[in-house]
Design an enzyme around this catalytic site. Structure first.
Site, PDB file in Angstrom:
ATOM      1  N   ARG A 211      45.404  30.701  46.829  1.00 13.19           N
ATOM      2  CA  ARG A 211      45.477  29.543  47.714  1.00 13.19           C
ATOM      3  C   ARG A 211      45.141  28.228  47.031  1.00 13.19           C
ATOM      4  O   ARG A 211      45.851  27.236  47.153  1.00 13.19           O
ATOM      5  CB  ARG A 211      44.487  29.687  48.878  1.00 13.19           C
ATOM      6  CG  ARG A 211      45.011  30.369  50.090  1.00 13.19           C
ATOM      7  CD  ARG A 211      43.857  31.037  50.787  1.00 13.19           C
ATOM      8  NE  ARG A 211      43.339  32.058  49.907  1.00 13.19           N
ATOM      9  CZ  ARG A 211      43.801  33.293  49.864  1.00 13.19           C
ATOM     10  NH1 ARG A 211      44.707  33.683  50.694  1.00 13.19           N
ATOM     11  NH2 ARG A 211      43.340  34.169  48.994  1.00 13.19           N
ATOM     12  N   THR A 212      43.996  28.208  46.351  1.00 15.29           N
ATOM     13  CA  THR A 212      43.498  26.926  45.852  1.00 15.29           C
ATOM     14  C   THR A 212      44.456  26.347  44.813  1.00 15.29           C
ATOM     15  O   THR A 212      44.852  25.188  44.885  1.00 15.29           O
ATOM     16  CB  THR A 212      42.076  27.090  45.278  1.00 15.29           C
ATOM     17  OG1 THR A 212      41.260  27.656  46.293  1.00 15.29           O
ATOM     18  CG2 THR A 212      41.501  25.748  44.863  1.00 15.29           C
TER      19      THR A 212
ATOM     20  N   LYS B 194      39.102  30.957  22.015  1.00 20.34           N
ATOM     21  CA  LYS B 194      38.760  30.689  20.605  1.00 20.34           C
ATOM     22  C   LYS B 194      37.388  30.043  20.497  1.00 20.34           C
ATOM     23  O   LYS B 194      36.960  29.658  19.410  1.00 20.34           O
ATOM     24  CB  LYS B 194      39.805  29.740  19.987  1.00 20.34           C
ATOM     25  CG  LYS B 194      41.224  30.242  20.058  1.00 20.34           C
ATOM     26  CD  LYS B 194      42.170  29.208  19.445  1.00 20.34           C
ATOM     27  CE  LYS B 194      43.616  29.590  19.661  1.00 20.34           C
ATOM     28  NZ  LYS B 194      44.524  28.474  19.340  1.00 20.34           N
TER      29      LYS B 194
ATOM     30  N   ARG C  49      38.735  25.606  37.924  1.00 20.21           N
ATOM     31  CA  ARG C  49      37.909  26.690  38.501  1.00 20.21           C
ATOM     32  C   ARG C  49      37.375  27.534  37.354  1.00 20.21           C
ATOM     33  O   ARG C  49      38.109  27.844  36.415  1.00 20.21           O
ATOM     34  CB  ARG C  49      38.737  27.561  39.443  1.00 20.21           C
ATOM     35  CG  ARG C  49      38.004  28.835  39.845  1.00 20.21           C
ATOM     36  CD  ARG C  49      38.722  29.632  40.888  1.00 20.21           C
ATOM     37  NE  ARG C  49      38.674  28.963  42.182  1.00 20.21           N
ATOM     38  CZ  ARG C  49      39.148  29.506  43.303  1.00 20.21           C
ATOM     39  NH1 ARG C  49      39.683  30.716  43.278  1.00 20.21           N
ATOM     40  NH2 ARG C  49      39.084  28.844  44.435  1.00 20.21           N
TER      41      ARG C  49
ATOM     42  N   HIS D 238      32.356  24.562  46.080  1.00 23.95           N
ATOM     43  CA  HIS D 238      33.816  24.548  46.226  1.00 23.95           C
ATOM     44  C   HIS D 238      34.112  23.401  47.207  1.00 23.95           C
ATOM     45  O   HIS D 238      34.467  23.626  48.355  1.00 23.95           O
ATOM     46  CB  HIS D 238      34.264  25.901  46.773  1.00 23.95           C
ATOM     47  CG  HIS D 238      35.744  26.166  46.702  1.00 23.95           C
ATOM     48  ND1 HIS D 238      36.670  25.188  46.426  1.00 23.95           N
ATOM     49  CD2 HIS D 238      36.454  27.315  46.883  1.00 23.95           C
ATOM     50  CE1 HIS D 238      37.882  25.729  46.433  1.00 23.95           C
ATOM     51  NE2 HIS D 238      37.778  27.019  46.710  1.00 23.95           N
TER      52      HIS D 238
HETATM   53  C1  NCD Z   1      37.131  31.314  48.052  1.00 26.75           C
HETATM   54  C2  NCD Z   1      36.567  31.081  46.682  1.00 26.75           C
HETATM   55  O1  NCD Z   1      37.287  31.179  45.679  1.00 26.75           O
HETATM   56  O2  NCD Z   1      35.395  30.753  46.614  1.00 26.75           O
HETATM   57  N1  NCD Z   1      38.520  31.383  48.055  1.00 26.75           N
HETATM   58  C3  NCD Z   1      39.224  30.229  48.276  1.00 26.75           C
HETATM   59  O3  NCD Z   1      39.211  29.339  47.454  1.00 26.75           O
HETATM   60  N2  NCD Z   1      39.852  30.094  49.446  1.00 26.75           N
HETATM   61  C4  NCD Z   1      36.486  32.420  48.789  1.00 26.75           C
HETATM   62  C5  NCD Z   1      36.414  33.779  48.175  1.00 26.75           C
HETATM   63  O4  NCD Z   1      36.907  34.027  47.079  1.00 26.75           O
HETATM   64  O5  NCD Z   1      35.850  34.660  48.829  1.00 26.75           O
END
Ligand code: NCD
Length: 310
Positions: free
Chosen positions: A60-61, A90, A111, A139
């Site tokens: 999703r993100t 590396k 991320r 997040h």
């Molecule tokens: C979440 C995350 O990555 O923290 N997912 C997301 O970005 N919608 C929640 C999760 O992984 O449980």
């Protein structure tokens, strides 16, 4: 309209004031309305480039950020399995990588599994860096779309009773969302098994900001007293001991029967992905807001990108 977000990093939700959060949500509403009128693409970021650096899995993100940038008329470059396929393998530091990627892009979305990694990368970046999840840290963009969703589903946040349920210890989305909620007059119930409780430091921070916070292990009672339940997945990848995960697995499940018994009008949210903590028999209920919530990610990320880059 002056835009205080231009050129800024978004590493934690606390980087944004209430006014800035509202500016993002209002811009998201405007963009959604225009899309509902049939505008599929804007050209406000024509010629700009987004780089997505994902050192941890994401569906999703990453896709919603990339979709958002494309809909704004911009372009996207991307490293999906950055741990394996970037120079991190590396031994390059996050700061060096971000510095370089700043030469190739106008905004970076990162991320990474380590808490604090967004700050580390931002130290080297010379373009705005947006944290798309740093381990169990934060997040912030998920918190923005969570706020947007709860406001669309339930109206204004003030007066709302929210229950955050599940793995509140390791879930970064609830760390950001609970902090964001300190700007509103809400009641927050934290419903978690004892070993997965919200870190005491965060609870203290929320109370210090005068948020009404209750902690409980009784999910049914918490749901009966809430307008929204925000369910989270047990964060398996954060467990050092797999046996501990096995013990916790399945320890809470929201299903149709529980909703009908405790609170038939409750709104059910979840950042997704879900494993088994929301039964699929909930999906067809009007209460189930989690897929709408995921869709909202595009509008909110369009809004944020247009303000940060714009
Ligand atoms: C979440 C995350 O990555 O923290 N997912 C997301 O970005 N919608 C929640 C999760 O992984 O449980």
């Amino acid at each position: 309209m002056s835009n205080s977000l231009a050129g800024r990093n978004v590493l934690a939700i606390g980087d944004l004031s209430k006014e800035e959060i509202l500016a993002v949500l209002e811009q998201a509403t405007r963009l959604k309305e225009q899309c509902d009128f049939g505008v599929a693409k804007f050209n406000v970021l024509d010629g700009y480039i987004l780089a997505t650096l994902f050192y941890e899995p994401s569906t999703r993100t990453r896709l919603s950020f990339e979709s958002a940038m494309l809909r704004l008329g911009g372009g996207v470059i991307s490293v999906a399995e950055a741990m394996k396929s970037s120079s991190a393998s590396k031994g390059e530091t996050l700061s060096d990588t971000a510095r370089m990627v700043s030469g190739y892009a106008d905004v970076i979305v990162q991320r990474h599994p380590a808490a604090g990694s967004a700050q580390e990368a931002a130290a080297g970046a010379t373009v705005p860096l947006i944290n798309a999840g740093d381990g169990i840290g934060e997040h912030p963009t998920q918190a923005l779309l969570d706020l947007y969703t709860s406001q669309r589903e339930r109206g204004q946040s003030d007066g709302l009773r929210l229950c955050l349920a599940g793995d509140l210890k390791n879930g970064r989305t609830v760390h950001s969302l609970s902090r964001a909620l300190t700007h509103w007059n809400v009641t927050l119930t934290l419903a978690a098994p004892q070993t997965l409780a919200m870190p005491a430091g965060i609870v203290a921070e929320l109370r210090q900001k005068e948020l009404a916070v209750h902690e409980t292990g009784d999910l049914a009672a918490a749901m009966a007293a809430s307008d929204v339940v925000y369910v989270t997945r047990i964060q398996r990848e954060r467990f050092a001991d797999p046996a501990e995960y096995e013990r916790m697995k399945g320890s809470y499940v929201v299903n149709r029967t529980l909703i009908e018994r405790t609170n038939p009008s409750i709104t059910v949210m979840h950042p997704l992905p879900r494993v088994d903590e929301i039964a699929t028999d909930v999906d067809a209920l009007p209460n189930a807001a989690y897929f709408r919530q995921a869709d909202n990610g595009v509008w909110v990320r369009m809004a944020l990108l247009s303000l940060v880059v714009g």
